[in-house]
Design a protein around this motif. Structure first.
Motif, mmCIF file in Angstrom:
data_model
loop_
_atom_site.group_PDB
_atom_site.id
_atom_site.type_symbol
_atom_site.label_atom_id
_atom_site.label_comp_id
_atom_site.label_asym_id
_atom_site.label_seq_id
_atom_site.Cartn_x
_atom_site.Cartn_y
_atom_site.Cartn_z
ATOM 1 N N LYS A 73 21.384 104.102 -9.268
ATOM 2 C CA LYS A 73 22.512 103.286 -8.793
ATOM 3 C C LYS A 73 23.293 102.768 -9.992
ATOM 4 O O LYS A 73 22.730 102.160 -10.898
ATOM 5 N N SER A 75 26.354 100.275 -11.295
ATOM 6 C CA SER A 75 27.024 99.067 -10.810
ATOM 7 C C SER A 75 27.719 98.336 -11.946
ATOM 8 O O SER A 75 27.429 98.557 -13.132
ATOM 9 N N LYS A 76 28.663 97.497 -11.564
ATOM 10 C CA LYS A 76 29.342 96.599 -12.498
ATOM 11 C C LYS A 76 29.111 95.176 -12.008
ATOM 12 O O LYS A 76 29.098 94.912 -10.805
ATOM 13 N N THR A 77 28.940 94.255 -12.947
ATOM 14 C CA THR A 77 28.699 92.855 -12.602
ATOM 15 C C THR A 77 29.807 91.997 -13.196
ATOM 16 O O THR A 77 30.117 92.109 -14.392
ATOM 17 N N GLN A 83 28.208 91.543 -7.885
ATOM 18 C CA GLN A 83 27.939 92.932 -8.257
ATOM 19 C C GLN A 83 28.676 93.889 -7.338
ATOM 20 O O GLN A 83 28.819 93.643 -6.149
ATOM 21 N N GLN A 84 29.151 94.993 -7.925
ATOM 22 C CA GLN A 84 29.769 96.067 -7.148
ATOM 23 C C GLN A 84 29.074 97.372 -7.496
ATOM 24 O O GLN A 84 29.033 97.766 -8.671
ATOM 25 N N VAL A 85 28.515 98.038 -6.493
ATOM 26 C CA VAL A 85 27.943 99.362 -6.705
ATOM 27 C C VAL A 85 29.107 100.336 -6.827
ATOM 28 O O VAL A 85 29.954 100.430 -5.942
ATOM 29 N N THR A 105 28.492 100.651 -17.662
ATOM 30 C CA THR A 105 27.951 100.292 -16.349
ATOM 31 C C THR A 105 26.475 99.968 -16.485
ATOM 32 O O THR A 105 25.818 100.337 -17.470
ATOM 33 N N ASP A 195 23.015 96.637 -0.489
ATOM 34 C CA ASP A 195 23.619 97.510 -1.486
ATOM 35 C C ASP A 195 24.600 98.499 -0.851
ATOM 36 O O ASP A 195 25.634 98.825 -1.435
ATOM 37 N N ASP A 198 27.706 96.635 -0.437
ATOM 38 C CA ASP A 198 28.419 96.533 -1.712
ATOM 39 C C ASP A 198 29.152 97.831 -2.028
ATOM 40 O O ASP A 198 30.299 97.827 -2.484
ATOM 41 N N PHE A 199 28.484 98.940 -1.798
ATOM 42 C CA PHE A 199 29.052 100.254 -2.111
ATOM 43 C C PHE A 199 30.264 100.559 -1.246
ATOM 44 O O PHE A 199 31.239 101.171 -1.706
#
Length: 241
Positions: A73, A75-77, A83-85, A105, A195, A198-199
């Motif tokens: 996975k 992601s960016k925080t 958080q964004q997947v 990432t 998650d 988020d995705f």
């Protein structure tokens, strides 16, 4: 003529490579036995449990890896912790940012994963000496870019139900090798409902509601909460918009 897949039985192939199911489709598919031996001198297999951090954002790039098994996975925080997947990687995807100095990432094991890890200097030396290897890695990078652009369409234009179906289609076509040669697929979801939300840019409740709608329509079957069976992949595809 000996086929490409028959070289897995060649005694000149390193043991690590002979046991790798992802090798032929990944970067190593363009390497001859001697080049595989050279690469194997520098690589090692790494196993990680679900949830393990593989790469930290803004960390120095010291190695690369091929995904041999499992799901990674990306992601960016944000500064406030949100958080964004932003992506998923499967075997035989390449993990790492070629020719970069810093990772951009976070990479986390979404399921138990196996990686074939190679130090950055070793791989970059091999690419300089082998244009076919550099071309293969460039093609993998372009494929991932195309998939990311397709996913932007999913996030920007599709309905919530189409997004959930598209996510399941993505997993089914990447995670179940048998699905490539059959009408159906079977897999464990590599992400939690949170998650997945988020995705897809959806709430957990919306994800669960549309999963239930697909189950009630007979498009999927859900057992043990995260185990998914897709009896007819074409029916799922038709739900993707």
């Amino acid at each position: 003529m000996t086929s490409e897949r028959q070289d897995i039985h060649n005694s000149d192939i390193p043991l690590l490579c002979r046991s790798c199911e992802a090798r032929h489709q990944g970067m190593c598919g363009v390497l001859n036995p001697q080049e595989l031996v050279e690469l194997a001198r520098h690589t090692h297999k790494a196993r990680h449990d679900e949830g393990a951090e593989l790469i930290g954002d803004s960390t120095e790039i010291r190695s690369y890896a091929n995904v041999m098994r499992g799901v990674v996975k990306l992601s960016k925080t944000l500064e406030d912790g949100r958080q964004q997947v932003v992506g998923l990687q499967f075997a035989p995807d390449f993990l790492g940012r070629l020719f970069g100095h810093e990772n951009v990432t976070n990479a986390q094991a979404a399921s138990p994963v196996e990686l074939c890890v190679v130090p950055r200097p070793a791989l970059e030396r091999m690419m300089a000496a082998n244009p076919a290897l550099e071309k293969r890695l460039l093609r993998q990078t372009l494929r991932e870019l195309d998939e990311a652009r397709d996913w932007m369409v999913t996030l920007g234009r599709k309905t919530a139900g189409e997004k959930v179906a598209s996510f399941l289609w993505l997993i089914a076509t990447h995670l179940d090798p048998a699905g490539e040669s059959s009408d159906g697929a079977e897999f464990d979801l590599p992400l939690s409902r949170a998650d997945i939300g988020d995705f897809l840019g959806l709430t957990i409740e919306t994800v669960s509601r549309h999963m239930s709608k697909l189950r009630q329509a007979g498009v999927i079957a859900i057992t043990r909460n995260r185990h998914i069976e897709v009896p007819d992949l074409e029916a799922l595809r038709n739900c993707c918009g």
